[in-house]
Design an enzyme around this catalytic site. Structure first.
Site, PDB file in Angstrom:
ATOM      1  CB  ILE A  12      43.920  29.862  34.462  1.00 40.91           C
ATOM      2  CG1 ILE A  12      44.365  30.655  35.705  1.00 40.91           C
ATOM      3  CG2 ILE A  12      43.136  28.622  34.874  1.00 40.91           C
ATOM      4  CD1 ILE A  12      43.225  31.319  36.462  1.00 40.91           C
ATOM      5  CG  ASN A  32      42.360  39.854  22.445  1.00 41.96           C
ATOM      6  OD1 ASN A  32      42.927  39.314  23.404  1.00 41.96           O
ATOM      7  ND2 ASN A  32      41.563  40.911  22.586  1.00 41.96           N
ATOM      8  CG  ASN A  35      47.278  40.013  30.495  1.00 39.28           C
ATOM      9  OD1 ASN A  35      48.255  40.767  30.535  1.00 39.28           O
ATOM     10  ND2 ASN A  35      46.876  39.334  31.551  1.00 39.28           N
ATOM     11  CB  SER A 124      37.010  35.396  41.164  1.00 41.48           C
ATOM     12  OG  SER A 124      37.838  35.900  42.179  1.00 41.48           O
ATOM     13  CB  THR A 126      36.799  38.542  43.958  1.00 42.51           C
ATOM     14  OG1 THR A 126      36.762  39.892  44.350  1.00 42.51           O
ATOM     15  CG2 THR A 126      36.062  38.402  42.643  1.00 42.51           C
ATOM     16  CE1 TYR A 149      38.462  39.781  37.212  1.00 41.84           C
ATOM     17  CE2 TYR A 149      38.732  39.634  39.590  1.00 41.84           C
ATOM     18  CZ  TYR A 149      38.694  39.029  38.356  1.00 41.84           C
ATOM     19  OH  TYR A 149      38.879  37.672  38.249  1.00 41.84           O
ATOM     20  CE  LYS A 153      36.095  36.860  36.574  1.00 39.71           C
ATOM     21  NZ  LYS A 153      36.161  36.261  35.240  1.00 39.71           N
ATOM     22  CE1 TYR A 177      38.468  28.769  37.824  1.00 35.04           C
ATOM     23  CE2 TYR A 177      39.711  30.673  37.071  1.00 35.04           C
ATOM     24  CZ  TYR A 177      38.928  29.575  36.802  1.00 35.04           C
ATOM     25  OH  TYR A 177      38.619  29.273  35.498  1.00 35.04           O
ATOM     26  CG  ASN A 199      47.729  38.873  41.646  1.00 34.82           C
ATOM     27  OD1 ASN A 199      47.560  38.926  40.434  1.00 34.82           O
ATOM     28  ND2 ASN A 199      46.794  39.225  42.498  1.00 34.82           N
TER      29      ASN A 199
END
Ligand code: NAD
Ligand code: WQD
Length: 339
Positions: A12, A32, A35, A124, A126, A149, A153, A177, A199
């Protein structure tokens, strides 16, 4: 505007910094590459014709962050950096809590020291947990999450709310999101998950390109139109534009506020597979498997608040999401490793 973007090389983040560069903002990336790949930033620079300035470092390194703020003097921050794999967070909760909370604490303390109090935070859907029904509204009640996870959030939304309450000079956007998919229309940047994707959309794209043999459909006995799970997929470029709308809103609004970034439309697993079949012109082998633990039948956004307050709405549909994702996947079958 001079915007510091943590995690700006990620999925994103890379699309958002491109949107910022294209509208003339000065962009500073802190990443860094835990990922992501530096190649993403080269590709962004190639499309935009301008480069972001990069600081390769861990956001939790407060001393290094201090030096970046002193040198770059950002006016606003977008905070994408963090770990995001739900299953991994169940297996390694301590790592997730420590990373996602630690980076954000270091960032907030540094911002405070340097008098930078404008922040866009990646939250999120979530955080709506499983006790509400779609469409989700921002004021729908208590936030909760069913995995570590998601809990990070929920916790960070709480922390940010308290921070904003204690000092009214803060301007904070919590962007929730829904399911970001797709890629920039150039096909030069896109989602490049490490290992087997968790996903649906990247999984389907990798089956279409022949990297994986078939898609497992996690359950076809939900109370939905075709029995498979329904989600609110949002084109990543629409999402990127949502960040710009939030930054603009914060220019004139103090305090903290949450906005859903979704389309308000639901698409089933089988419909998403069909969209990728159309886009790629290839059949996508799939097989029904048992439900995945923790999955909801349906999740989509009520988008009224973002439309009314940010003047933003998602413009791209699922067909375009699949076409753009396919252009990226077929042009870069191994992601950024192709170079
Ligand atoms: P991503 O993994 O592609 O991007 C995250 C970026 O942050 C990567 O470039 C990574 O290298 C960097 N990073 C991670 N830890 C870091 C650290 N300690 N220091 C410096 N850089 C670090 O993920 P994404 O899909 O782009 O997600 C961005 C944000 O949006 C995350 O906070 C994620 O939780 C949130 N989010 C993502 C989704 C989704 O489905 N992709 C949905 C909702 C929310
Ligand atoms: C979508 C649908 C699956 C894979 C997750 C996180 C969420 C957010 C976005 C960050 C569901 C089905 C999936 C597969 C399948 N991330 N599916 N076969 O679960 O809505 O959200 O990513 O904040 O927190 O939980 O997205 O893409 O994993 O699943 O049938 O191989 O596809 O059951 O119905 P989800 P997803």
């Amino acid at each position: 505007m001079r915007v510091l973007v943590t995690g700006g090389a990620g999925y994103i983040g890379s699309h958002t910094i491109l949107t910022l560069l294209e509208r003339g903002d000065d962009v500073i990336v802190v990443d860094n590459f835990a990922n992501s790949s530096p190649v993403a930033l080269d590709r962004v620079a190639g499309i935009a014709g301008r480069s972001p300035r990069l600081h390769r470092m861990d956001v939790s390194d407060e001393t290094a962050l201090d030096a970046v703020f002193a040198a770059e003097k950002p006016e606003a921050v977008i905070h994408f950096a963090g770990l995001k794999a739900v299953g991994e967070s169940v297996a390694e909760p301590l790592r997730y809590y420590s990373e996602n909370l630690g980076t954000t604490f270091a960032l907030l303390s540094t911002m405070q020291r340097h008098d930078v109090r404008t922040l866009v935070f990646s939250s999120s859907a979530t955080v709506y947990g499983d006790h509400q029904n779609a469409p989700y509204r921002e004021d729908g009640g208590l936030l909760e999450a069913s995995n570590p996870y998601g809990q990070t959030k929920v916790m960070l939304e709480r922390v940010l709310t308290d921070v904003a309450q204690a000092d009214p000079r803060w301007r904070i956007a919590l962007l929730r999101y829904f399911n970001p998919i797709g890629a920039h229309e150039s096909g030069l940047i896109g989602e490049d998950p490490r290992g087997v994707p968790n996903n649906l959309a990247p999984y389907v794209a990798q089956v279409a390109v022949g990297r994986l043999p078939e898609v497992g459909v996690f359950g076809d006995d939900y109370a939905t139109a075709d029995g498979t799970g329904e989600r609110d997929y949002i084109h990543v470029v629409d999402l990127a534009e949502g960040h710009v709308a939030a930054l603009e809103h914060l220019r004139t609004h103090e305090g903290i506020r949450a906005w859903n970034l979704g389309t308000g439309r639901a698409t089933s697993v089988l419909e998403l597979i069909a969209a990728f079949e159309n886009a790629s012109g290839r059949p996508i082998p799939h097989r029904v498997l048992p439900r995945r633990e923790g999955d909801l039948a349906q999740a989509w956004a009520d988008t009224t608040r973002a439309e009314q307050e940010l003047g933003w709405r998602a413009r791209r549909g699922v067909a375009e999401m699949a076409e753009d994702a396919w252009r990226w996947q077929s042009g870069n079958p191994q992601g950024y490793d192709t170079e």
